[in-house]
Scaffold this motif. Structure first.
Motif, PDB file in Angstrom:
ATOM      1  N   ARG A 100       3.904 -65.596  14.703  1.00 54.58           N
ATOM      2  CA  ARG A 100       3.520 -66.979  14.426  1.00 54.58           C
ATOM      3  C   ARG A 100       1.997 -67.078  14.305  1.00 54.58           C
ATOM      4  O   ARG A 100       1.264 -66.855  15.246  1.00 54.58           O
ATOM      5  N   GLY A 129       5.241 -66.146   9.870  1.00 55.30           N
ATOM      6  CA  GLY A 129       4.590 -67.298   9.256  1.00 55.30           C
ATOM      7  C   GLY A 129       3.918 -68.186  10.279  1.00 55.30           C
ATOM      8  O   GLY A 129       3.163 -67.716  11.133  1.00 55.30           O
ATOM      9  N   ARG A 183      -1.956 -70.858   3.381  1.00 61.69           N
ATOM     10  CA  ARG A 183      -0.849 -71.657   3.896  1.00 61.69           C
ATOM     11  C   ARG A 183      -0.110 -72.392   2.780  1.00 61.69           C
ATOM     12  O   ARG A 183       0.055 -73.597   2.790  1.00 61.69           O
ATOM     13  N   MET A 188       2.616 -66.946   0.366  1.00 61.45           N
ATOM     14  CA  MET A 188       3.555 -66.191   1.190  1.00 61.45           C
ATOM     15  C   MET A 188       4.458 -65.319   0.307  1.00 61.45           C
ATOM     16  O   MET A 188       4.681 -64.141   0.600  1.00 61.45           O
ATOM     17  N   VAL A 202      11.061 -67.623   1.315  1.00 63.55           N
ATOM     18  CA  VAL A 202      10.060 -68.496   1.907  1.00 63.55           C
ATOM     19  C   VAL A 202      10.795 -69.704   2.466  1.00 63.55           C
ATOM     20  O   VAL A 202      11.374 -70.493   1.715  1.00 63.55           O
ATOM     21  N   LEU A 209       5.916 -72.925   7.684  1.00 63.72           N
ATOM     22  CA  LEU A 209       6.125 -72.095   6.502  1.00 63.72           C
ATOM     23  C   LEU A 209       6.337 -70.664   6.972  1.00 63.72           C
ATOM     24  O   LEU A 209       5.499 -70.098   7.669  1.00 63.72           O
ATOM     25  N   TRP A 210       7.473 -70.073   6.586  1.00 67.03           N
ATOM     26  CA  TRP A 210       7.854 -68.770   7.106  1.00 67.03           C
ATOM     27  C   TRP A 210       8.425 -67.873   6.008  1.00 67.03           C
ATOM     28  O   TRP A 210       9.032 -68.367   5.066  1.00 67.03           O
ATOM     29  N   LEU A 211       8.239 -66.577   6.195  1.00 69.27           N
ATOM     30  CA  LEU A 211       8.930 -65.560   5.407  1.00 69.27           C
ATOM     31  C   LEU A 211      10.091 -65.047   6.258  1.00 69.27           C
ATOM     32  O   LEU A 211       9.883 -64.618   7.398  1.00 69.27           O
TER      33      LEU A 211
END
Length: 218
Positions: A100, A129, A183, A188, A202, A209-211
């Motif tokens: 994170r 992310g 961001r 990403m 994504v 926002l995360w992978l």
């Protein structure tokens, strides 16, 4: 007399909930990459019976993190001093990797993602992310952003600027980027493509926002 701002709740518990929900990891060996003070790693330890590896390039930060660990968790939390680009773990050795907020400061994000993929066991997932966690109170989130907006940058003194440059020199593992540059979903996705992880998704897990990706089974 101005009232002191209330302390906001931490987001480690809510983020840990999202990590477990999205990755559905087996109990075993879990990694908090770029763990910093270890907040997310400790939250994952509390929510599981797994061994948690706190991987962080700053040894002093790791030392302070372990000082905060309760005796019940300390036995299942293992510190490793390392950056993301060269993780000292064997291929296919861990059941979960999460990170994170650290990918935005990795010196080489695609190489870091390749390392994450390498150490995952077949069928294991990673969530990389940033965000607060789905269950984090909306009011606290709004207050966090309000405070950030109100704290407008001021011109630093010569001494402050020198201290800032010195701190950067002591952290060669970090790449300084404009705050908003990485961001974005496009950024990403670009890092995942550059890493050769074509299956990465994504995920705009609110509010973040995360992978999300899984290592294929052979």
């Amino acid at each position: 007399m101005a009232q002191e701002p209330r302390e906001l709740p931490d987001w480690f518990g809510p983020v840990a909930e999202d990590v477990i929900e999205y990755c559905r990891p087996k109990q075993g060996l879990w990694v908090d990459l770029g763990s910093g003070s270890g907040g997310l790693g400790f939250a994952l330890a509390q929510a599981s019976e797994s061994v948690i590896l706190l991987i962080e390039p700053n040894a002093n930060t790791l030392e302070k993190a372990l000082e905060r660990a309760s005796s019940g968790l300390a036995a299942r939390v293992v510190p490793i001093v390392s950056g993301a680009e060269h993780i000292p773990l064997p291929d296919g050795s861990v059941d979960l990797v999460t990170s994170r907020g650290s990918i935005f400061f990795w010196k080489d994000p695609p190489q870091g993602l390749r390392e994450v993929y390498r150490i995952l066991r077949p069928g294991a997932r990673a969530l990389i992310g940033g965000g607060f966690g789905t269950s984090y109170p909306a009011s606290a989130r709004e207050e966090f952003f309000r405070r950030g907006k109100d704290n407008k940058p001021r011109k630093k003194s010569k001494t402050e600027e020198e201290e800032k440059q010195k701190a950067r020199a002591e952290r060669p593992y970090e790449t300084v980027r404009p705050w908003n540059e990485p961001r974005r979903p496009e950024w990403m996705a670009e890092q995942a493509r550059a890493a050769g992880i074509e299956t990465a998704l994504v995920e705009p897990v609110p509010p973040g926002l995360w992978l999300l990706f899984e290592k294929g089974r052979t």
